[in-house]
Scaffold this motif. Sequence first.
Motif, PDB file in Angstrom:
ATOM      1  N   CYS A   1       0.831  -1.209   0.000  1.00 13.67           N
ATOM      2  CA  CYS A   1       0.000   0.000   0.000  1.00 13.67           C
ATOM      3  C   CYS A   1       0.866   1.261   0.000  1.00 13.67           C
ATOM      4  CB  CYS A   1      -0.931   0.009   1.212  1.00 13.67           C
ATOM      5  SG  CYS A   1      -2.200  -1.278   1.163  1.00 13.67           S
ATOM      6  N   LYS A   2       1.925   1.257   0.792  1.00 15.44           N
ATOM      7  CA  LYS A   2       2.801   2.430   0.877  1.00 15.44           C
ATOM      8  C   LYS A   2       3.494   2.679  -0.456  1.00 15.44           C
ATOM      9  CE  LYS A   2       6.669   4.326   3.565  1.00 15.44           C
ATOM     10  NZ  LYS A   2       7.619   4.072   4.688  1.00 15.44           N
ATOM     11  N   TYR A   3       4.014   1.635  -1.074  1.00 16.10           N
ATOM     12  CA  TYR A   3       4.759   1.768  -2.325  1.00 16.10           C
ATOM     13  C   TYR A   3       3.869   2.268  -3.460  1.00 16.10           C
ATOM     14  CZ  TYR A   3       7.667   0.507  -6.339  1.00 16.10           C
ATOM     15  OH  TYR A   3       8.396   0.554  -7.504  1.00 16.10           O
ATOM     16  N   ASN A   4       2.592   1.853  -3.460  1.00 12.86           N
ATOM     17  CA  ASN A   4       1.685   2.205  -4.551  1.00 12.86           C
ATOM     18  C   ASN A   4       0.718   3.333  -4.204  1.00 12.86           C
ATOM     19  OD1 ASN A   4       2.239   0.079  -6.732  1.00 12.86           O
ATOM     20  ND2 ASN A   4       2.023  -1.175  -4.900  1.00 12.86           N
ATOM     21  N   ASN A   5       0.979   4.014  -3.076  1.00 12.74           N
ATOM     22  CA  ASN A   5       0.141   5.150  -2.657  1.00 12.74           C
ATOM     23  C   ASN A   5      -1.326   4.758  -2.504  1.00 12.74           C
ATOM     24  OD1 ASN A   5       2.259   7.106  -2.589  1.00 12.74           O
ATOM     25  ND2 ASN A   5       2.187   7.211  -4.832  1.00 12.74           N
ATOM     26  N   LEU A   6      -1.559   3.590  -1.929  1.00 18.63           N
ATOM     27  CA  LEU A   6      -2.911   3.129  -1.646  1.00 18.63           C
ATOM     28  C   LEU A   6      -3.186   3.271  -0.159  1.00 18.63           C
ATOM     29  CD1 LEU A   6      -2.890  -0.183  -3.727  1.00 18.63           C
ATOM     30  CD2 LEU A   6      -3.988   1.956  -4.385  1.00 18.63           C
ATOM     31  N   ARG A   7      -4.426   3.538   0.174  1.00 21.87           N
ATOM     32  CA  ARG A   7      -4.787   3.648   1.582  1.00 21.87           C
ATOM     33  C   ARG A   7      -4.963   2.252   2.181  1.00 21.87           C
ATOM     34  NH1 ARG A   7      -9.530   4.027   4.697  1.00 21.87           N
ATOM     35  NH2 ARG A   7     -10.845   3.819   2.839  1.00 21.87           N
ATOM     36  N   PRO A   8      -4.192   1.898   3.196  1.00 17.72           N
ATOM     37  CA  PRO A   8      -4.402   0.591   3.835  1.00 17.72           C
ATOM     38  C   PRO A   8      -5.790   0.540   4.459  1.00 17.72           C
ATOM     39  CG  PRO A   8      -2.295   1.548   4.484  1.00 17.72           C
ATOM     40  CD  PRO A   8      -3.065   2.632   3.805  1.00 17.72           C
ATOM     41  N   LEU A   9      -6.526  -0.479   4.148  1.00 20.12           N
ATOM     42  CA  LEU A   9      -7.896  -0.609   4.643  1.00 20.12           C
ATOM     43  C   LEU A   9      -7.892  -1.584   5.819  1.00 20.12           C
ATOM     44  CD1 LEU A   9      -9.666  -0.798   1.167  1.00 20.12           C
ATOM     45  CD2 LEU A   9      -9.372   1.201   2.627  1.00 20.12           C
ATOM     46  N   SER A  10      -7.572  -1.063   6.988  1.00 20.19           N
ATOM     47  CA  SER A  10      -7.444  -1.929   8.164  1.00 20.19           C
ATOM     48  C   SER A  10      -8.738  -2.661   8.482  1.00 20.19           C
ATOM     49  CB  SER A  10      -7.006  -1.099   9.378  1.00 20.19           C
ATOM     50  OG  SER A  10      -7.930  -0.056   9.634  1.00 20.19           O
TER      51      SER A  10
END
Length: 405
Positions: free
Chosen positions: A367-376
Amino acid sequence: MLRPAYLAAIAEGSEQIASELHDYIVQAIVGRMMERIGRGEKYLLTSADRWRIQILQDAGELLENITAELSLYTGKQIQEIRSAMEEAGVKALEADDLIYSAAGLSTVPLWESPVLVRLMERNMNASLGEWRNYTRTTAEEAQRLYITECDKAYNRVMSGAVAYTQAVKEAVEEVASAGVAVKYPTGHTDTLETATARAVRTGIAQATGDISLKRMEEMDWDTILVSAHIGARTGDGGQNPGNHLWWQGQFYSRSGTDKRFPPFSQTGYGTGEGLCGWNCRHSFGCGDGVHNPYEDIQTEDNVRMEKLEKRQRELERRVRKTKRAVMGMQVAVEKCQDEAARAVLQQELDRKSFLLQRQNRVYQDFCKYNNLRPLSERLKIARWSREQAAKARGAARRYQNAKRI
């Protein structure tokens, strides 16, 4: 019309209820197995006839317990689906009514229209019918899984194929890791929560689509606007209903007589692969033929995001599956009465816990590498408390120390 993000999240309540049920079923099977195969090799090696009678008795009691639990979860699910569908119906018509009002047309609220209410009820009953079918077959699958794995362990130990402790570990691992699955006529399988979320999301999309279309007929409105979102599925890439990227974000003619726009039938509405079909996040409503907030969706970005979101969902499913396996192994360790078998199960629990730790790290890095929001919230499973998480962290540390990782 409903926003794609709204439809993406609309089934989360139903999915959570199904997840709780799935967790209960897995732990019920594992707990029952430990009562039968977790007492030690001497107890396991009883006569074949006596063993079979005991297993069938246990399987009957297991099915009764799961069936009793189903009524509780079904009650929750009925309330959740009804609430979600009612809210979605109101929101869908609110957006359409703004355009009707601007055109000087007056409408009645959803619940004052018997025709629209019937459409909502029909789709709601269809979604509930799918839930009941899933849970019935899941309960039967749980019973079958219990009998199969217990018999497999018994026969492998009796034949000398594997040691008792190995047979117990493999039986528990199969149930805890695989869980129980919903099987479709096509042969495809899904977890109970995935199947439920798909059914509810599809049911709500179809319900709101039906009432929006009916309202257009009542208002004699011909222009339809279909929503769009980044990451829309592309199917085979052709110009057909399965390629949502092809038909999303455009104006259509409901009747097909307005030559300014393509006919609405082009979207495949009413089919499984098309608009508002299986797990579709698209919606539609009346349009003015001029203002289209979706026209700037980029094709290149769409394809890229489709791949990234697909991978993100895969990583999320992997984490949830491992969490469920860890919980199942925790139950097995707690209830196993044979010291040697418990030690083997503890080693497997430690390994699974370490795997879970790595999967969580991979997900966060992706998620960090691809600028995605982690959906906890999508990594959560029912009954996964702070206590379970702490136990898993401790088990992972033991595995790391033992393997010198």
